[in-house]
Write a protein that holds these residues in place. Sequence first.
Motif, mmCIF file in Angstrom:
data_model
loop_
_atom_site.group_PDB
_atom_site.id
_atom_site.type_symbol
_atom_site.label_atom_id
_atom_site.label_comp_id
_atom_site.label_asym_id
_atom_site.label_seq_id
_atom_site.Cartn_x
_atom_site.Cartn_y
_atom_site.Cartn_z
ATOM 1 N N VAL A 52 0.828 -1.201 0.000
ATOM 2 C CA VAL A 52 0.000 0.000 0.000
ATOM 3 C C VAL A 52 0.867 1.257 0.000
ATOM 4 C CG1 VAL A 52 -1.641 1.366 1.354
ATOM 5 C CG2 VAL A 52 -2.005 -1.094 1.072
ATOM 6 N N GLU A 53 1.872 1.290 0.842
ATOM 7 C CA GLU A 53 2.732 2.471 0.914
ATOM 8 C C GLU A 53 3.490 2.688 -0.394
ATOM 9 O OE1 GLU A 53 5.220 2.302 4.347
ATOM 10 O OE2 GLU A 53 3.617 3.021 5.670
ATOM 11 N N ALA A 54 3.908 1.601 -1.035
ATOM 12 C CA ALA A 54 4.601 1.739 -2.322
ATOM 13 C C ALA A 54 3.652 2.250 -3.398
ATOM 14 C CB ALA A 54 5.200 0.397 -2.738
ATOM 15 N N CYS A 55 2.393 1.798 -3.366
ATOM 16 C CA CYS A 55 1.410 2.291 -4.331
ATOM 17 C C CYS A 55 1.199 3.787 -4.163
ATOM 18 C CB CYS A 55 0.079 1.558 -4.163
ATOM 19 S SG CYS A 55 0.086 -0.184 -4.648
ATOM 20 N N ILE A 56 1.078 4.244 -2.929
ATOM 21 C CA ILE A 56 0.844 5.660 -2.662
ATOM 22 C C ILE A 56 2.059 6.484 -3.086
ATOM 23 C CG2 ILE A 56 0.536 7.356 -0.817
ATOM 24 C CD1 ILE A 56 -1.153 5.228 0.653
ATOM 25 N N ALA A 57 3.257 5.968 -2.811
ATOM 26 C CA ALA A 57 4.478 6.702 -3.157
ATOM 27 C C ALA A 57 4.753 6.677 -4.656
ATOM 28 C CB ALA A 57 5.662 6.120 -2.393
ATOM 29 N N GLY A 58 4.375 5.590 -5.321
ATOM 30 C CA GLY A 58 4.532 5.505 -6.765
ATOM 31 C C GLY A 58 5.701 4.658 -7.222
ATOM 32 N N HIS A 59 5.643 4.225 -8.468
ATOM 33 C CA HIS A 59 6.685 3.408 -9.091
ATOM 34 C C HIS A 59 8.017 4.158 -9.063
ATOM 35 C CE1 HIS A 59 8.978 1.485 -12.346
ATOM 36 N NE2 HIS A 59 8.199 0.424 -12.161
ATOM 37 N N GLY A 60 9.072 3.464 -8.625
ATOM 38 C CA GLY A 60 10.396 4.054 -8.582
ATOM 39 C C GLY A 60 10.739 4.754 -7.283
ATOM 40 N N SER A 61 9.779 4.913 -6.382
ATOM 41 C CA SER A 61 10.009 5.578 -5.106
ATOM 42 C C SER A 61 10.842 4.701 -4.177
ATOM 43 C CB SER A 61 8.670 5.889 -4.439
ATOM 44 O OG SER A 61 7.984 4.683 -4.115
ATOM 45 N N GLU A 62 11.267 5.271 -3.052
ATOM 46 C CA GLU A 62 12.006 4.493 -2.050
ATOM 47 C C GLU A 62 11.133 3.380 -1.496
ATOM 48 O OE1 GLU A 62 15.259 4.525 -1.117
ATOM 49 O OE2 GLU A 62 15.387 5.803 -2.884
ATOM 50 N N GLU A 63 9.844 3.679 -1.292
ATOM 51 C CA GLU A 63 8.926 2.649 -0.810
ATOM 52 C C GLU A 63 8.793 1.521 -1.831
ATOM 53 O OE1 GLU A 63 7.896 6.453 1.255
ATOM 54 O OE2 GLU A 63 8.444 5.854 -0.793
ATOM 55 N N TYR A 64 8.805 1.885 -3.100
ATOM 56 C CA TYR A 64 8.755 0.882 -4.166
ATOM 57 C C TYR A 64 9.980 -0.031 -4.106
ATOM 58 C CZ TYR A 64 9.024 -0.966 -8.953
ATOM 59 O OH TYR A 64 9.131 -1.786 -10.042
ATOM 60 N N LYS A 65 11.127 0.549 -3.858
ATOM 61 C CA LYS A 65 12.367 -0.234 -3.801
ATOM 62 C C LYS A 65 12.400 -1.171 -2.602
ATOM 63 C CE LYS A 65 14.903 3.455 -6.162
ATOM 64 N NZ LYS A 65 15.930 4.531 -6.028
ATOM 65 N N ARG A 66 11.542 -0.936 -1.621
ATOM 66 C CA ARG A 66 11.497 -1.765 -0.411
ATOM 67 C C ARG A 66 10.442 -2.874 -0.501
ATOM 68 N NH1 ARG A 66 11.750 3.194 4.005
ATOM 69 N NH2 ARG A 66 14.005 3.596 3.843
ATOM 70 N N LEU A 67 9.789 -3.006 -1.651
ATOM 71 C CA LEU A 67 8.800 -4.071 -1.812
ATOM 72 C C LEU A 67 9.438 -5.439 -1.576
ATOM 73 C CD1 LEU A 67 6.873 -2.851 -4.967
ATOM 74 C CD2 LEU A 67 5.852 -3.267 -2.724
ATOM 75 N N SER A 68 8.700 -6.322 -0.937
ATOM 76 C CA SER A 68 9.218 -7.654 -0.622
ATOM 77 C C SER A 68 9.097 -8.624 -1.783
ATOM 78 C CB SER A 68 8.482 -8.231 0.593
ATOM 79 O OG SER A 68 8.721 -7.458 1.739
ATOM 80 N N SER A 69 7.976 -8.554 -2.529
ATOM 81 C CA SER A 69 7.743 -9.543 -3.579
ATOM 82 C C SER A 69 7.156 -8.906 -4.832
ATOM 83 C CB SER A 69 6.817 -10.650 -3.059
ATOM 84 O OG SER A 69 6.814 -11.766 -3.924
ATOM 85 N N PRO A 70 7.821 -7.884 -5.394
ATOM 86 C CA PRO A 70 7.360 -7.326 -6.664
ATOM 87 C C PRO A 70 7.485 -8.379 -7.754
ATOM 88 C CG PRO A 70 9.579 -6.569 -6.232
ATOM 89 C CD PRO A 70 9.129 -7.311 -4.995
ATOM 90 N N PHE A 71 6.807 -8.176 -8.864
ATOM 91 C CA PHE A 71 6.813 -9.180 -9.917
ATOM 92 C C PHE A 71 8.214 -9.434 -10.475
ATOM 93 C CE2 PHE A 71 2.083 -8.650 -11.291
ATOM 94 C CZ PHE A 71 1.698 -9.017 -10.010
ATOM 95 N N SER A 72 9.111 -8.452 -10.373
ATOM 96 C CA SER A 72 10.484 -8.673 -10.826
ATOM 97 C C SER A 72 11.153 -9.777 -10.034
ATOM 98 C CB SER A 72 11.299 -7.383 -10.701
ATOM 99 O OG SER A 72 11.296 -6.912 -9.354
#
Length: 486
Positions: free
Chosen positions: A395-415
């Motif tokens: 949720v926090e990564a979605c709010i911050a947006g793709h490429g954000s610091e929160e995005y980089k902290r995702l545990s299980s992104p599709f990559s």
Amino acid sequence: MKENSNKPENSRRNFIKGATLAMTGFYIVPRHVLGGPGFIAPSDKLRVAGIGVGGMGYNDVSGVFRSGKADIVALCDVDDTRAKRSREEHPKAAYYKDFRVMLEKEQNNIDAVTVSTPDHMHAVQAMMAMKMGKHVYVQKPLSHDIYEARMLTEAAEKYKVVTQMGNQGSSGDGVRKMVEWYNAGLIGEATKVYSWTNRPVWPQGIPWPTEAQTPPADLDWDLWLGTAPYRDYVGNLVPFNWRGWWDYGTGALGDMACHIMEPPFRVLGLGYPKSAECSVGSVYVGEFQRGYFPDSCPPSSHITLRFDMPGGKELEFHWMDGGIQPTRPEELEPNEVMGDGGNGVIIEGTAGKMMCSTYGIDPKLLPTSKNQYIQVPETEYRVPGGDRGHYNNWVEACIAGHGSEEYKRLSSPFSVAGPLTESVLMGNLAIRSYDYRVQRPGGNANQFDYPGRGIKLVWDGPNMKITNFEPANQFVKRTYREGYSL
């Protein structure tokens, strides 16, 4: 909240805010200040739609909502009875039965989508949402087929959306501690991995029921079938036992391997396997007669995958299900439990071994006496709340947006989740190749050969192709029923 640039309703909140300031010319106090500490204005919350909202879907919608940073604005389920609890808890959410209708009608009202349906529907639902620029949270396994996993992984980057698979253990502290142990050289270079589960706990290795039944009034059976070939409704399939049928589920591997294989994948930084081989448990329908039920997953299996490692070395990776377990490590005392008793992981290295339970819980160096005195610095990011913070992580990564610091902290992104899922599904490709049969030349109608048994399937990962046994490639990608596509 940063809006995704692909969304039709680009910068809705920023536009409203800017227009208000232009008209008034006054200084506006932020709403979170007016609301007090911890207050989040409704306009700053993630607007989420749920596809499949009963059972695990209820947990997913509830987990996202409990973050306190999301509103549930739309719900979709083909089963009104299963959806009842979610609908009662989110009475303002619009309700639909067909995900395609929901996404079309609600695309300007939602920012993100959870997908918690049977395995065979994950890919088409997630892909439609991503093409609309919606962030997605998809239950494990990410997809039913290897091809689908690859397409979802590529789409996540193409559409610049925030993604997460529902293997919550990837947000836990345990797997991070194992990464730190391995990077510190405590077990040397990995040579073998053993992973196992006591699943399935649903019927597998059985014939398709011969007696068709009338679907329950609250279930839209045609929509439930979705991408799968049409069949008449049978009892004891919905809501759970579909897992044991290839048309819909992915067996014990699909159910548990994304939880159990994830720790060694993360620890060792694995990619595509280079080969797969297997053996499966037999099903007997009469004295000395093995049943042949190609529609159903086997009651047990042992998969061996091989991966290239740095320095030209090879890793041997074992998966076992149906109660099959590896030999106990000699470092374990007689009364010490291996894994959690029914599930677990052991990573063997040139200088030692480590072990954990399902979800990477309770990691241990072997012998376990080492854990009393060995400590290494924490170098890996810890998700607040551990595995319980998996939803908030997304949720926090979605709010911050793709490429954000929160995005980089995702545990299980599709990559990350995509390649893991591909390797999990390679095991199923091996199982289905094992049971591929052809009529024996010159034999009678009941005599068959099984050319996929006793061989090693060689995998060209970048091109998604078995290079030495062409019949196996039919299991890389399904043909969908009319009305569904990626």
